[in-house]
Write an enzyme that holds these catalytic residues in place. Sequence first.
Site, PDB file in Angstrom:
ATOM      1  N   HIS A   1      -1.474   4.617   3.863  1.00 56.72           N
ATOM      2  CA  HIS A   1      -1.681   5.692   4.872  1.00 56.72           C
ATOM      3  C   HIS A   1      -3.061   6.207   5.323  1.00 56.72           C
ATOM      4  O   HIS A   1      -3.208   7.552   6.096  1.00 56.72           O
ATOM      5  CB  HIS A   1      -1.789   6.758   2.900  1.00 56.72           C
ATOM      6  CG  HIS A   1      -3.105   6.511   2.534  1.00 56.72           C
ATOM      7  ND1 HIS A   1      -3.429   5.463   1.881  1.00 56.72           N
ATOM      8  CD2 HIS A   1      -4.113   7.185   2.687  1.00 56.72           C
ATOM      9  CE1 HIS A   1      -4.364   4.944   1.252  1.00 56.72           C
ATOM     10  NE2 HIS A   1      -5.006   5.695   1.825  1.00 56.72           N
ATOM     11  N   ASP A   2      -3.998   5.142   5.618  1.00 53.50           N
ATOM     12  CA  ASP A   2      -5.262   5.500   6.727  1.00 53.50           C
ATOM     13  C   ASP A   2      -4.586   5.007   7.732  1.00 53.50           C
ATOM     14  O   ASP A   2      -5.931   4.153   8.646  1.00 53.50           O
ATOM     15  CB  ASP A   2      -5.735   4.372   5.902  1.00 53.50           C
ATOM     16  CG  ASP A   2      -6.628   5.206   4.597  1.00 53.50           C
ATOM     17  OD1 ASP A   2      -5.897   6.228   4.602  1.00 53.50           O
ATOM     18  OD2 ASP A   2      -7.004   4.071   3.545  1.00 53.50           O
TER      19      ASP A   2
ATOM     20  N   GLU B   1      -8.339  -2.657  -2.402  1.00 52.08           N
ATOM     21  CA  GLU B   1      -8.630  -2.382  -1.275  1.00 52.08           C
ATOM     22  C   GLU B   1     -10.244  -2.448  -0.869  1.00 52.08           C
ATOM     23  O   GLU B   1     -11.121  -2.064  -1.591  1.00 52.08           O
ATOM     24  CB  GLU B   1      -8.447  -0.724  -0.646  1.00 52.08           C
ATOM     25  CG  GLU B   1      -8.610  -0.186   0.192  1.00 52.08           C
ATOM     26  CD  GLU B   1      -9.039   1.238   0.997  1.00 52.08           C
ATOM     27  OE1 GLU B   1      -8.608   1.623   1.815  1.00 52.08           O
ATOM     28  OE2 GLU B   1      -9.353   1.942  -0.309  1.00 52.08           O
TER      29      GLU B   1
ATOM     30  N   ASP C   1      -9.260   1.955  -4.632  1.00 58.77           N
ATOM     31  CA  ASP C   1      -9.534   2.603  -3.555  1.00 58.77           C
ATOM     32  C   ASP C   1     -10.861   2.173  -2.912  1.00 58.77           C
ATOM     33  O   ASP C   1     -12.023   2.272  -3.991  1.00 58.77           O
ATOM     34  CB  ASP C   1      -9.823   4.403  -3.746  1.00 58.77           C
ATOM     35  CG  ASP C   1     -10.124   4.660  -2.620  1.00 58.77           C
ATOM     36  OD1 ASP C   1      -8.843   4.931  -1.711  1.00 58.77           O
ATOM     37  OD2 ASP C   1     -11.183   4.808  -2.256  1.00 58.77           O
TER      38      ASP C   1
ATOM     39  N   ASP D   1      -3.088   4.685  -7.802  1.00 56.20           N
ATOM     40  CA  ASP D   1      -4.384   4.463  -7.511  1.00 56.20           C
ATOM     41  C   ASP D   1      -5.316   5.276  -8.133  1.00 56.20           C
ATOM     42  O   ASP D   1      -5.617   6.514  -8.599  1.00 56.20           O
ATOM     43  CB  ASP D   1      -3.779   5.174  -6.397  1.00 56.20           C
ATOM     44  CG  ASP D   1      -4.668   5.374  -4.699  1.00 56.20           C
ATOM     45  OD1 ASP D   1      -6.012   4.712  -4.733  1.00 56.20           O
ATOM     46  OD2 ASP D   1      -3.847   5.668  -3.815  1.00 56.20           O
TER      47      ASP D   1
HETATM   48  O1  TEU Z   1     -10.156   4.181   2.519  1.00 54.34           O
HETATM   49  C1  TEU Z   1     -10.974   3.287   2.626  1.00 54.34           C
HETATM   50  C2  TEU Z   1     -11.515   3.179   3.912  1.00 54.34           C
HETATM   51  O2  TEU Z   1     -12.372   3.027   4.492  1.00 54.34           O
HETATM   52  C3  TEU Z   1     -10.263   3.109   5.513  1.00 54.34           C
HETATM   53  O3  TEU Z   1      -9.202   2.363   5.023  1.00 54.34           O
HETATM   54  C4  TEU Z   1     -10.743   4.525   6.181  1.00 54.34           C
HETATM   55  O4  TEU Z   1      -9.367   5.661   6.034  1.00 54.34           O
HETATM   56  C5  TEU Z   1     -11.098   4.914   7.147  1.00 54.34           C
HETATM   57  O5  TEU Z   1     -12.252   3.307   7.637  1.00 54.34           O
HETATM   58  C6  TEU Z   1     -11.169   6.216   7.881  1.00 54.34           C
HETATM   59  O6  TEU Z   1     -12.096   5.490   8.905  1.00 54.34           O
HETATM   60  C7  TEU Z   1      -9.275   5.150   0.974  1.00 54.34           C
HETATM   61  C8  TEU Z   1      -8.194   5.762   0.959  1.00 54.34           C
HETATM   62  O7  TEU Z   1      -7.552   5.108   1.764  1.00 54.34           O
HETATM   63  C9  TEU Z   1      -8.363   6.983   2.229  1.00 54.34           C
HETATM   64  O8  TEU Z   1      -7.780   7.920   2.984  1.00 54.34           O
HETATM   65  C10 TEU Z   1      -9.393   7.449   2.268  1.00 54.34           C
HETATM   66  O9  TEU Z   1     -10.060   8.548   2.928  1.00 54.34           O
HETATM   67  C11 TEU Z   1     -10.648   6.677   1.708  1.00 54.34           C
HETATM   68  O10 TEU Z   1     -10.641   5.819   0.590  1.00 54.34           O
HETATM   69  C12 TEU Z   1     -11.612   7.265   0.851  1.00 54.34           C
HETATM   70  O11 TEU Z   1     -10.997   7.180  -0.299  1.00 54.34           O
END
Ligand code: TEU
Length: 602
Positions: free
Chosen positions: A348-349, A274, A214, A105
């Site tokens: 995971h989000d 992402e 990310d 990642d």
């Molecule tokens: O996530 C980015 C992101 O914008 C989302 O999916 C986010 O979790 C959501 O908008 C929150 O409301 C990535 C990672 O996957 C996430 O776990 C991190 O917190 C984020 O970036 C920051 O690194």
Amino acid sequence: MAAKSSFSDPQWWKEAVVYQIYPASFQDTNGDGWGDVKGITSRLDYLKSLGVDVVWSSPIFKSPQADMGYDIADYKDIDPAYGTLADVDELIAEAAKRDMKVMMDLVVNHTSNMHAWFLESRSSKTDPKRDWYIWKPPKSVSPTGEPEPPNNWAQILGEANSAWTYDETTKEYYLSVFTPEQPDLNWENPEVRAAVWDVMHFWLDRGAAGFRMDVINMISKVTSYPDAPVVLDPASHKYQPGTQFFTNGPKLHDYLQEMHREVLSKHDTITVGEMPGVSDPAEILRTVGAHAGELRMIFIFDLVDIDKPNVRMALKPWDVKEMKGIISRWQRAMIERDGWNSVFIENHDNPRSVSRYTDDSDTWRDKGAKLLALMQTTLGGTLFVYQGEEIGIRNAPLDWDTAEYKDIETVNYWKKCEAIYAHNPEKLAEGRKIIQMKARDHARTPMQWDSTPNAGFAAEGVKPWMRLMDDWPTVNAAAQMQHRSGNAADDDEELSVWQFWQRGLADRKEHKDVFVYGDYEELSPQDENVFAYVRTSHNSTGGEKWVVVLNFSGQEQSYHGVPGELEFWAAGTYTKGRPEKATKGGSVTLRPWEGVLGKLKA
Ligand code: TEU
Ligand code: CA
């Protein structure tokens, strides 16, 4: 004449099944209640037997864990909670022995505020690393000495607060769009980009097969840093979403092409960017087009954001037609425009898919999970399965105390609710409900391996870092792998969710010309409950045609649009073999949450 499409050209990273691991919650091996790299290695045989080719773990690098490792303090070392570099070398080697690969990642939109680069940057305005981050003086300072942030952008993981963090040392603000612990890197600075390429080489040289990147579409900002339009009630929201000024910004493609030139073109990698908040096909094709020279594929968020209004922690009604529309649009777009999809509905989000898109009650949970498995294993693109999805783990129940939720986004959100709605029990209950439906924590509960204490995630007597779901004695991998109902040779035997995934992944590989590379046509765009489509292999010599009919409702549905003549029903979510109620003449009757897969005569 248009150039020949490369869509169906075979590539290992198109056929690969990727499994996302949430490392803190996968497998603890040393009794601290926190998953570790050795735990991942110990479960490679499990992943192999499921049908996984590539393992991607969320970040395991040195980190203060303000955002569960998405705040990295050293890109070239492993957090002691997860293990050591030697453990990762072992993981990569053990994976290779099983013909599997490991993806890292890459979190380079921002670092941790404890990264050495940032500590140097914040130390003085003249430090050589000052310009590695985004520093601005206050917009104004009040007569009482209160500084005002440079603009009105809100933090993403704490939308009540500013995206800018004031730093006393130099009396300036730094940009931190996620949390103050995650300062944004300044990609305008070529030294920053060179440092990122160096990190990528480090991991590729160690044997990593590629990267999940990310929020890679946030690395280029509109450098005039304008105020965002007011879309949230200004009475309760001083700060507003500034997303449009840092999503797919002006230099994104320059940076991704440079990355490709400097790093990716030198290796045979799997890369997935992402990219939340972008839905324009022309823009997306600039990254994932076969000849774009950027990334192999991205995560498009239209489907997992189907219930997202302006902020993620909110609810928006949606229906099956909308869901089908999103899926079909992207299936078609990549075929017609020579790009490549990733297929996923969990990460995971996001909350658990069985709770979100189907019915997670004890009666329907396993049917819902199998319906989603049948859908995903028959859609075109590279398939991503998320830890626990293969056994149909659901969201934590409403009666869990909010103290069980550990994610910084949820914690900030609940704090805000308690502050604003202290005297409004109705609104407070609504906030609590949003947490039950949307919190990222639901995807982060420990893996449910078996029915031994701690579900096999950690040794007996150890306290897992996060509460286990209460249903682990019945919902667990071991039970589902051993599951037998009735006679194994009997067509009516029902597979467990795990067995259904395993068979689906095997079928997908066996018929990859159809399911990975084939054409896609939706059959029922107007149907309110049934999602039906045909997949056809492009193979000119005896192309195969398969039909998928999915009932996304809790009621029996009849569907009359099965095209052509059916050769046989190959699979159903209720029975191992022929669906009971399949009838002739293009009609099929589906029970609640039932899905069927059939082969059509060519
Ligand atoms: O996530 C980015 C992101 O914008 C989302 O999916 C986010 O979790 C959501 O908008 C929150 O409301 C990535 C990672 O996957 C996430 O776990 C991190 O917190 C984020 O970036 C920051 O690194
Ligand atoms: Ca551990």
